[in-house]
Design an enzyme around this catalytic site. Structure first.
Site, mmCIF file in Angstrom:
data_model
loop_
_atom_site.group_PDB
_atom_site.id
_atom_site.type_symbol
_atom_site.label_atom_id
_atom_site.label_comp_id
_atom_site.label_asym_id
_atom_site.label_seq_id
_atom_site.Cartn_x
_atom_site.Cartn_y
_atom_site.Cartn_z
ATOM 1 N N TYR A 34 0.901 -1.044 0.080
ATOM 2 C CA TYR A 34 0.029 0.003 0.176
ATOM 3 C C TYR A 34 0.908 1.509 0.052
ATOM 4 O O TYR A 34 0.939 2.156 -1.105
ATOM 5 C CB TYR A 34 -0.959 0.000 1.089
ATOM 6 C CG TYR A 34 -1.837 1.037 1.114
ATOM 7 C CD1 TYR A 34 -2.890 1.461 0.192
ATOM 8 C CD2 TYR A 34 -1.841 2.215 2.067
ATOM 9 C CE1 TYR A 34 -3.793 2.648 0.131
ATOM 10 C CE2 TYR A 34 -2.583 3.256 2.144
ATOM 11 C CZ TYR A 34 -3.413 3.553 1.093
ATOM 12 O OH TYR A 34 -4.208 4.485 1.113
ATOM 13 N N ASP B 77 -9.839 0.245 -8.923
ATOM 14 C CA ASP B 77 -8.586 0.835 -8.607
ATOM 15 C C ASP B 77 -7.131 0.343 -8.642
ATOM 16 O O ASP B 77 -6.963 -0.617 -8.743
ATOM 17 C CB ASP B 77 -8.814 2.095 -7.205
ATOM 18 C CG ASP B 77 -8.403 3.472 -7.762
ATOM 19 O OD1 ASP B 77 -8.087 3.765 -8.939
ATOM 20 O OD2 ASP B 77 -8.605 4.108 -6.836
ATOM 21 N N HIS C 165 -9.652 4.656 -10.874
ATOM 22 C CA HIS C 165 -10.226 6.039 -10.368
ATOM 23 C C HIS C 165 -9.238 7.300 -10.601
ATOM 24 O O HIS C 165 -9.803 8.201 -10.489
ATOM 25 C CB HIS C 165 -10.827 6.043 -8.820
ATOM 26 C CG HIS C 165 -11.810 5.068 -8.503
ATOM 27 N ND1 HIS C 165 -13.059 5.866 -8.213
ATOM 28 C CD2 HIS C 165 -12.158 3.784 -8.437
ATOM 29 C CE1 HIS C 165 -14.050 4.557 -8.003
ATOM 30 N NE2 HIS C 165 -13.359 3.571 -8.368
ATOM 31 N N ARG D 204 -7.973 16.312 0.031
ATOM 32 C CA ARG D 204 -6.893 15.610 0.753
ATOM 33 C C ARG D 204 -5.578 16.217 0.534
ATOM 34 O O ARG D 204 -5.303 16.942 -0.562
ATOM 35 C CB ARG D 204 -6.606 14.178 0.418
ATOM 36 C CG ARG D 204 -7.742 13.230 0.801
ATOM 37 C CD ARG D 204 -7.391 11.888 0.191
ATOM 38 N NE ARG D 204 -7.144 11.660 -1.137
ATOM 39 C CZ ARG D 204 -6.026 11.555 -1.599
ATOM 40 N NH1 ARG D 204 -4.920 11.414 -1.077
ATOM 41 N NH2 ARG D 204 -5.999 11.445 -2.992
ATOM 42 N N LYS E 131 -3.195 17.502 -5.602
ATOM 43 C CA LYS E 131 -3.869 18.646 -5.577
ATOM 44 C C LYS E 131 -3.748 20.094 -5.976
ATOM 45 O O LYS E 131 -4.783 20.921 -5.809
ATOM 46 C CB LYS E 131 -4.673 18.334 -4.286
ATOM 47 C CG LYS E 131 -5.345 16.979 -4.214
ATOM 48 C CD LYS E 131 -6.450 16.400 -4.894
ATOM 49 C CE LYS E 131 -7.108 15.385 -4.377
ATOM 50 N NZ LYS E 131 -8.103 14.837 -5.229
ATOM 51 N N ARG F 115 -2.300 10.002 4.052
ATOM 52 C CA ARG F 115 -0.854 9.246 3.703
ATOM 53 C C ARG F 115 0.415 9.925 4.498
ATOM 54 O O ARG F 115 1.458 10.030 3.884
ATOM 55 C CB ARG F 115 -0.569 9.215 2.103
ATOM 56 C CG ARG F 115 -1.626 8.321 1.411
ATOM 57 C CD ARG F 115 -1.534 8.293 0.121
ATOM 58 N NE ARG F 115 -2.783 8.085 -0.670
ATOM 59 C CZ ARG F 115 -3.338 8.319 -1.895
ATOM 60 N NH1 ARG F 115 -2.303 8.676 -2.668
ATOM 61 N NH2 ARG F 115 -4.513 7.902 -2.210
ATOM 62 N N ASP G 91 -5.905 15.212 -11.638
ATOM 63 C CA ASP G 91 -6.968 14.622 -10.902
ATOM 64 C C ASP G 91 -7.814 13.436 -11.622
ATOM 65 O O ASP G 91 -8.285 13.902 -12.768
ATOM 66 C CB ASP G 91 -7.699 15.771 -10.007
ATOM 67 C CG ASP G 91 -8.193 15.183 -8.683
ATOM 68 O OD1 ASP G 91 -8.265 14.225 -8.437
ATOM 69 O OD2 ASP G 91 -8.500 16.125 -7.936
ATOM 70 N N LEU H 19 -14.332 14.928 -7.158
ATOM 71 C CA LEU H 19 -15.699 15.059 -6.964
ATOM 72 C C LEU H 19 -16.213 16.299 -5.869
ATOM 73 O O LEU H 19 -17.222 16.528 -6.017
ATOM 74 C CB LEU H 19 -15.892 13.811 -5.981
ATOM 75 C CG LEU H 19 -15.820 12.340 -6.484
ATOM 76 C CD1 LEU H 19 -16.145 11.249 -5.777
ATOM 77 C CD2 LEU H 19 -16.524 12.176 -8.029
ATOM 78 N N ALA I 150 -15.480 19.183 -6.779
ATOM 79 C CA ALA I 150 -16.039 20.205 -7.667
ATOM 80 C C ALA I 150 -17.331 20.058 -7.941
ATOM 81 O O ALA I 150 -18.429 21.020 -7.905
ATOM 82 C CB ALA I 150 -15.280 20.295 -9.114
#
Ligand code: GDG
Length: 738
Positions: A89, A143, A167, A284, A289, A322, A383, A387, A389
């Protein structure tokens, strides 16, 4: 039992808390969980994923408890160790795939240990899926953490429907190719029947990697692979529009005491500073971002348009994410410093330009923020969708408010009515903020009207439904477009007919049928194994074996020297029947070659990796080693150019397997096959071939013949067989059958 749908994602849609040894669990309410609700709750569907707690954190009792609580929510857990989480991960998923797929090459860490763990964990997921899946089920995998899972399942359950949705963006081939285990990753995803992306751009990048790295054939959005058709499509994910819209509506109706503390603060602010507008950003805390860019662009705006000082405030909600990965820690530091510096530089007694929250807020607070902000400033560098937006627009119950959105977010493709900006262009962002602050209300309303209509129609539920509908349909296309498989049962039947027949004819194409393709066609001659096999078949009683090829007479003569095979060459120009000498089946002119050759040469010059093969009666332009997309453009061009040069239908352009061949129209394998067929009354006919030129032959063989296409592709042949190896095996059976 009815078939079911299995959803698989890295995390289960559950929130687990372990406090002082006591376990608490509640279903999570994120976008994905909402969208999948109808799919998940239907019938006996289940969701498979990791619970969020490692094996080390759970003793035997609690682990059992987790399983039971999950089962109540129709969830099944995949058990992961701390090592798995660190390497699969935090390692491969978040230090290699995440930065790579978001074009942050400099952040990638391609550690072998991460990759090994990624494979192991994908296998752990596969094992759990295989415990629960039955034939006829559908599986929907989500994903980038599970890119290898589709193929791992397919290997054991070839008949189930597998859908995969990514995603995050799929990067351009130039980026993707740098991943050390790129082939494995692509082959892993190709285990699916349907592969979904948010936008057409990601789809196109994926197909480009498939063509360039795996060199597979792609027909529009379908990939032919391993005897299956894999469909690729875009499904832009929506939101639970109603949930956000209704929440905003009901919040507005609350009297001031009933409102949340945050809302009361916001109200107070709005009341006391009538002319101050609020700009909101939520994400996040992730380097994709564009958070530092946004702060710098805001600073640029304040400097460029100082008249707005004290009249505008940026509220930034950054959700911790993270924080074990070093780049995220650095980003946190950079953001803190930037906010500090700008607030220090611009604040006055009455005003701080940025309100910054580093935490996650409950849903109701999120709605408060969305519905109180005059502007949403969403500026990701990359991105998949974004979501936030969409959620902002959904909460604008009075249809006022302006969305400024990065064109690097997948959402920008559907949100044209937003002010779209390049997140690296501060000038443009500063101007966009000014435009948004000054935008007349009617314009805000008309833009949001259109945006809301679309969001309402294409909700997250609709998205999930469309994907599932498409997944069900892909099973169908895989069946209808190709011939029937020559399976063991059919093979047995065929051998029986062969044995019982009086006069048998075998028409065998050479390249791609008896041998695989070579980069240089001159190296494709038969090896001893093939010659021995053909000798045996040729020796069979009352059996005529004809090798029918587009190759020229000299080549086949050389390859089969001293052997009494029947040969037809140059697509049917020359024939040599068993123990006889060569004779022409067609009289041909070749003067056209002088005109066409220079044209082909210009194509060779402009298309690296291609070359001309000169045959006696035809010219072939091979593009197997060329860039597949360039080759596609050139083949279209070549078809047009050649067709415009030739008159009276004298020449035919044949689109073969990675080759274009130009030859006289009066010749084809169909006419040659008819000639052979007319010579005797055959009561068993087998015709095997792999490319377009063989289709003429399949058309000519009589009813009841065995026409077999090599490879899983559209064809007029009755059956298909996987590859040249299987053709040889079939001939082996035939040789032994009498
Ligand atoms: C990945 C892709 C793609 C945020 N803060 C809080 C909170 N949120 C919710 C938002 C929104 C979601 O989290 C964030 O979704 P995004 O789409 O913006 O971004 P990622 O998390 O990066 O998601 C992305 C997405 O997958 C779906 O395919 O769009 O491109 O990167 O729903 O509302 N929710 C609550 N408190 C918060 O503080 N309750």
């Amino acid at each position: 039992m009815d078939s079911k749908t299995i959803i698989v994602s890295n995390r289960l849609p559950l929130q687990l808390n372990l406090e002082d040894g006591a376990l608490q669990m509640k279903p999570s309410v994120g976008g994905l969980a909402t969208g999948m609700k109808s799919v998940h709750k239907d019938g006996n569907g289940i969701w498979i994923g990791w619970s969020g707690l490692t094996e080390e954190e759970l003793d035997e009792n609690i682990a059992k408890n987790v399983k039971e609580l999950a089962a109540k929510e129709k969830c099944v857990t995949v058990s992961l160790t701390q090592y798995d989480v660190d390497n699969f991960y935090y390692g491969l998923s978040n230090r290699a795939l995440w930065p790579l797929f978001h074009y942050f090459m400099e952040y990638t860490e391609f550690e072998k240990e991460y990759w090994e763990s990624y494979k192991t964990v994908n296998q752990k997921f596969a094992d759990v899926v295989l415990e629960h899946v039955e034939d006829g089920d559908q599986i929907w995998i989500h994903d980038y953490q599970l890119l290898l899972l589709p193929e791992m399942i397919r290997q054991h359950k070839p008949e189930v429907s597998i859908g995969f949705f990514l995603h995050i963006p799929f990067p351009s081939y130039e980026i993707f190719r740098s991943f050390p285990w790129r082939e494995e990753l692509l082959l892993g995803i190709l285990g699916s029947d349907l592969i979904g992306f948010h936008t057409y751009d990601y789809e196109r990048h994926f197909l480009s990697s498939i063509k360039r790295i795996l060199r597979l054939d792609v027909n529009f959005n379908e990939i032919t692979y391993d005897q299956r058709i894999v469909r690729v499509d875009s499904f832009p994910m929506g939101i639970d529009y109603k949930k956000f819209h209704d929440a905003a509506k009901s919040h507005r109706k609350l009297c001031s005491e009933e409102r949340s503390e945050l809302q009361q603060k916001l109200d107070e602010h709005i009341k006391s500073k009538k002319n101050t507008k609020l700009i909101l950003s939520i994400d996040r805390l992730d380097y994709t971002k564009g958070i530092p860019n946004r702060i710098r662009a805001f600073e640029y705006f304040l400097n460029k348009y100082p008249e707005f000082k004290e009249k505008v405030r940026l509220i930034m909600l950054s959700v911790p994410s993270r924080s074990d990965v070093p780049q995220y820690q650095l980003l946190k530091k950079e953001t803190d410093e930037l906010v500090g510096r700008i607030n220090g530089e611009f604040s006055s007694v009455n005003w701080t330009p940025i309100w910054y929250f580093y935490r996650s807020l409950p849903f109701d607070n999120l709605v408060d923020l969305y519905s109180s902000a005059d502007i949403a400033l969403i500026t990701p560098i990359r991105d998949g969708m974004n979501l936030v937006a969409k959620e902002y627009v959904a909460t604008r119950t009075k249809k006022d408010g302006v969305l400024i959105l990065s064109e690097m977010a997948g959402a920008s493709k559907e949100m044209n009515e937003a002010i779209l900006i390049n997140p690296n262009n501060f000038e443009q962002i500063a101007d966009a903020i000014k435009t948004a602050l000054e935008m007349p209300l009617e314009e805000q309303i008309s833009r949001n009207n259109l945006l809301q209509k679309r969001l309402k129609r294409y909700s997250v539920e609709k998205w999930a439904h469309e994907f599932m509908k498409s997944l069900k349909a892909t099973k169908h296309i895989a069946k209808v477009v190709v011939s029937e498989e020559l399976d063991d049962y059919q093979k047995e039947l065929m051998l029986q007919k062969f044995k019982n027949a009086e006069n048998r004819l075998l028409l065998l194409d050479y390249d791609g049928t008896l041998t695989g393709f070579q980069d240089n066609p001159q190296n494709a001659g038969p090896n001893d194994e093939l010659l021995t096999l053909l000798d045996k078949v040729n020796a069979l009683d009352r059996t005529e074996m004809v090798i029918i090829s587009g190759r020229d007479r000299e080549t086949l003569e050389r390859w089969f020297k001293g052997r009494a095979y029947s040969l037809i060459t140059d697509h049917g120009v020359w024939a040599k029947e068993k123990d006889q000498s060569w004779k022409p089946l067609e009289r041909l002119r070749t003067d056209w070659m002088e005109n066409i050759r220079p044209v082909l040469e210009t194509f060779v010059d402009r298309t690296p990796g291609t070359f001309i093969e000169e045959k006696k009666y035809s010219l072939a332009w091979h593009y197997r080693k060329a860039d597949p997309e360039l080759a596609q453009i050139r083949t279209n061009e070549l078809n047009t150019v050649v067709t415009s040069l030739i008159s009276n239908n004298e020449l035919t352009v044949l689109n073969g397997n990675k080759v274009i061949e130009i030859k006289s129209s009066s010749v084809n394998k169909g006419r040659a096959a008819s000639y052979i067929l007319s010579k005797k009354n055959y009561d068993f006919v087998l015709a095997v071939g792999d490319d377009w030129t063989d289709e003429y032959m399949f058309e000519e063989v009589p009813e009841g013949s065995y026409s077999i296409k090599v490879g899983f592709q559209k064809s007029k042949a009755k059956y298909y067989i996987k590859n040249t190896q299987d053709v040889r095996e079939l001939l082996g059976f035939i040789a032994k059958s009498l």
